[in-house]
Design an enzyme around this catalytic site. Sequence first.
Site, short mmCIF file in Angstrom:
data_model
loop_
_atom_site.label_atom_id
_atom_site.label_comp_id
_atom_site.label_asym_id
_atom_site.label_seq_id
_atom_site.Cartn_x
_atom_site.Cartn_y
_atom_site.Cartn_z
N HIS A 153 12.79 -37.87 -30.46
CA HIS A 153 12.15 -37.62 -31.75
C HIS A 153 10.83 -36.89 -31.55
CE1 HIS A 153 14.91 -40.50 -33.71
NE2 HIS A 153 14.44 -40.06 -34.86
N ARG A 186 7.15 -43.22 -33.95
CA ARG A 186 7.97 -43.88 -32.94
C ARG A 186 7.22 -45.02 -32.27
NH1 ARG A 186 12.44 -43.68 -34.38
NH2 ARG A 186 13.48 -43.70 -32.38
N HIS A 192 9.12 -46.50 -28.91
CA HIS A 192 8.65 -45.71 -27.79
C HIS A 192 7.25 -46.12 -27.36
CE1 HIS A 192 11.74 -42.71 -27.06
NE2 HIS A 192 11.94 -42.66 -28.36
N ASP A 196 5.57 -41.80 -23.70
CA ASP A 196 6.83 -41.15 -24.08
C ASP A 196 6.58 -40.01 -25.06
OD1 ASP A 196 8.06 -43.20 -22.64
OD2 ASP A 196 8.66 -44.32 -24.44
#
Length: 257
Positions: A153, A186, A192, A196
């Site tokens: 994403h 995220r 995440h 990340d």
Amino acid sequence: MSLIAVASPVAAKVTGYLLETKVPDSIALLPTPPAAGTVTAALDAQVSDEALALRGTERFAQASRDADDSFPKGPVQPGANQFSCALGIDVDAARTPALLSLLQRSRRDASATARAAKNHYLRPRPYVVNAKSTCTPEEEDKKRETGSYPSSHGIAGWAWALILAEVTPQRADAIFARGRSYAESRLVCNMHWHSDIVQARFLGAALVARLHESPEFQADLLAAKHEIAAARASGQSSSHDCTAEEAVLKVRPQSAL
């Protein structure tokens, strides 16, 4: 990440712009995920704690909306419209098909870019480590065994920001800010770690550089510019409550870079 394009001008089976051999090599380009006991791992943990504190807030609800990466049937495409306020218009399958194609196909390329490192490192996702739920509980079983590093994403969001800023340079600042907040969703989702999404921005930039080598991408990019100009000339605007969304997106884990 899956994409579903039903009854739209875009082909039913969406493919990326890049051949597999042209996709950025995420293993070669990224450092290894932060090791336990390092400063970066400590920052990941701190940001995660700050993100967990946002559960139950409007920012958490926005993170759930940002998690939608589908492109379902309908005049307005929810999975394409996270950038609606930043763009100032909705992404519409009927009126902006080239723009929709840019978003759909580049998301496929973002997923391909992340795949090698995800599979190589298989970094556990935050919700697996902290045993807290996410903003998309229906995905937890499916994603439990998939790698967290880097964020697909996050790669897509930053690639979208770069692409959309090129298409609409007069709104570039708002678009870049939305690219960052899209990835930060995220963190809020508990899907995440901070590192990340930081590394995802780098890969998103590398991806867009490669996309410019594709004649199909270049054609869609030019067509999208014309579509957006026409949309503005006809008085189209975002269907979102952009004032409310802007206020919500200002809420973020304070230690996130």
